[in-house]
Design an enzyme around this catalytic site. Structure first.
Site, mmCIF file in Angstrom:
data_model
loop_
_atom_site.group_PDB
_atom_site.id
_atom_site.type_symbol
_atom_site.label_atom_id
_atom_site.label_comp_id
_atom_site.label_asym_id
_atom_site.label_seq_id
_atom_site.Cartn_x
_atom_site.Cartn_y
_atom_site.Cartn_z
ATOM 1 N N HIS A 174 80.434 -8.060 103.543
ATOM 2 C CA HIS A 174 78.990 -8.206 103.293
ATOM 3 C C HIS A 174 78.282 -6.864 103.514
ATOM 4 C CE1 HIS A 174 78.604 -12.588 102.759
ATOM 5 N NE2 HIS A 174 79.668 -12.635 103.529
ATOM 6 N N GLU A 176 75.230 -6.260 102.829
ATOM 7 C CA GLU A 176 73.799 -6.475 103.063
ATOM 8 C C GLU A 176 73.426 -6.589 104.537
ATOM 9 O OE1 GLU A 176 75.441 -10.663 102.056
ATOM 10 O OE2 GLU A 176 75.957 -8.551 101.758
ATOM 11 N N LYS A 374 58.019 -10.287 103.925
ATOM 12 C CA LYS A 374 56.992 -10.063 104.944
ATOM 13 C C LYS A 374 56.631 -8.589 105.092
ATOM 14 C CE LYS A 374 54.452 -11.795 108.334
ATOM 15 N NZ LYS A 374 53.577 -12.961 108.220
#
Length: 518
Positions: A174, A176, A374
């Protein structure tokens, strides 16, 4: 978003960290969207991606009815990157082989670079090792024709594979997650190096395009914005006001469950500074009355949500000609509302109206932040001229302090928590630590202890302090406070807040996949 932007499609197979792929791409200026694997067929032509990324997921490729993406993805002529399960399903679709029952590989691992590839550009030479984060139970035992091994590990002989001619790539780990230290560079190599994207996604361009989009959607209609006082709804309101001016009216429902002096700050900011029409409804008595005797946290949420809509609807009816309702819905809310893995998202997001509004409200939604994360909302707020101290405030839950008071809620408990929380945040700011913390807050526990204060015994409440660090809000760790700062917080709270005689600090971490903290 407008098709003029270069776009990457992220196909979601249910990984708990799929959102992080999008975050990493957005950080490098690439606009992308996440879509469930079973919805891709219908939207592929209109979306016209410049590249495709296949996410990880909990399923096993070799099992019956395992999820797979439409084969059209591999016929687009654009680069495709498969991550973990994404690599496995790509192999299976293109003629490789995946098997279960092999040695599982979870956690940190080291891959060895076996071949030069643009996917690993700048990461080292052949024979060098690279730290990555593995999370898989199945194993690729044969790769499709045209693919070559780019990197391997003891547990994954096909840790990185590539078909350079077709620009198809697969990685077993992964990239990310933060646990793969140079994973962001790998993703950038794919988007900018292999796919040739320039990274044209900026908040300045988003602002300009969204203002035009709002004007086109609303026309000469009137918009009502449900202002909570939080960053999301505030940024949405300022952006919409820039687009349509006095056609916007904000309705601020003060639930009585906000932070200390927050209602006054909201009214001052929007009425006095921005001159935005604002209806301020002091509904604290109503909310606290309905919550009396209620202890179950989900019942609290639903009660607050129902009352908010009732109050908001009543006030909105007074605004003649209103046809649109603005909400500060964010992209993570949208993603979770269509998650392929089901899971707890319906409960987690029960205080959002992502799925739409009650039919009787007869209003059309305006959601200008629907494509943003956000931190992007904060960047947009600064772009719009909001003070960095305002947009940089720690996240605050929709239900307010109600869910930071386990057990029954009373006016007295709310007052105690507001005062203690204000002291806590004040000391954090004085110590210069506020911006180093993702979220800090106090919780009034349903526990009393016996203590001695001066020459008298006390029997008062226990207050818990919470502070976490995070880069994405999906995983987090407790903040390692200097003891002297915690000591000052505890001393002030015990001395200044009547009703609290003990302060504790919560050091629980939040691994991937757990329910989000409020």
């Amino acid at each position: 978003m407008t098709p003029t932007h270069e776009r990457v499609l992220i196909v979601d197979f249910g990984s708990q960290v799929t959102q992080l792929i999008a975050r990493r791409l957005r950080e490098s200026g690439v606009f992308c969207e996440i879509h469930p694997y079973d919805k891709v067929e219908a939207m592929l032509a209109d979306f016209a991606p410049k590249a495709v990324i296949l996410s990880g997921g909990p399923a096993s490729v070799h099992e019956d009815d395992s999820p797979a993406v439409t084969k059209r993805v591999f016929e687009l002529g654009v680069p495709v990157l498969g991550i973990c399960y994404g690599e496995m399903t790509m192999c299976a679709e293109l003629g490789g082989k995946v098997e279960g029952g092999h040695h599982r590989e979870f956690g940190r691992a080291e891959i060895k670079i076996e071949k030069v590839s643009p996917l690993l550009a700048g990461l080292g030479n052949v024979g060098d090792l690279e730290t990555v984060w593995m999370s898989h139970g199945d194993k690729i035992t044969a790769i499709p024709d045209g693919f070559e091994v780019v990197a391997s590990s003891p547990g994954s002989p096909y840790a990185v594979i590539a078909d350079e001619a077709r620009r198809f790539y697969g990685i077993q780990f992964h990239p990310e997650v933060a646990h793969t230290p140079r994973g962001a560079q790998m993703l950038r190599n794919f988007t900018h190096g292999i796919a040739g994207l320039t990274g044209d996604w900026t908040m300045a361009s988003f602002r300009q395009e969204m203002v035009a989009k709002i004007r086109d959607q609303v026309g000469d209609g009137k918009v009502i914005c449900g202002l909570s006082g939080g960053v999301d709804s505030s940024v949405a309101a300022v952006l919409i006001h820039e687009a349509i001016g006095a056609q916007l009216t904000c309705v601020f429902v003060d639930t009585g469950l906000l932070r200390h002096n927050e209602a006054e700050q909201v009214v001052t900011l929007f009425r006095d500074h921005y001159n935005i029409p604002l209806i301020h409804v002091d509904a604290g008595d109503l909310f606290l009355g309905e919550l009396a005797g209620v202890s179950d946290p989900e019942t609290k949420r639903k009660t607050i949500g129902r009352l908010f809509i009732e109050v908001f609807d009543k006030e909105s009816a007074k605004i003649e000609g209103a046809a649109f309702l603005a909400q500060g819905t964010l992209y993570p809310d949208v993603i979770e509302s269509v998650s392929t893995s089901g899971g707890p998202s319906a409960v987690i997001k029960s205080h959002h109206n992502v799925g739409g509004l009650p039919d009787y409200m007869k209003l059309k939604l305006v959601e200008p932040l629907r494509e943003l994360f956000k931190d992007e909302v904060r960047a947009l707020g600064v772009e719009l001229g909001l003070a960095p101290a305002f947009v940089g405030r720690h996240p605050f839950p929709g239900p307010g302090l109600a869910i930071r008071i386990p057990g029954e809620i009373t006016r007295e408990k709310v007052a105690v928590l507001q005062q203690a929380d204000a002291i806590y945040l004040d000391e954090i700011r004085k110590a210069g630590l506020y911006d180093k913390i993702w979220q800090a807050f106090a919780v009034l526990l349903p526990v009393k202890t016996v203590g001695v204060m001066g020459d008298a015994r006390t029997y008062e409440d226990v207050l818990a302090l919470r502070a976490v660090t995070s880069t994405d809000g999906m995983t987090a760790d407790f903040f390692e406070f200097p003891w002297e700062v915690l000591g000052r917080c505890a001393t002030r709270i015990i001395n200044e807040v009547r009703g609290v005689n003990r302060v504790v600090y919560d050091v629980t971490s939040k691994p991937p996949g757990t329910i989000e903290w409020e």
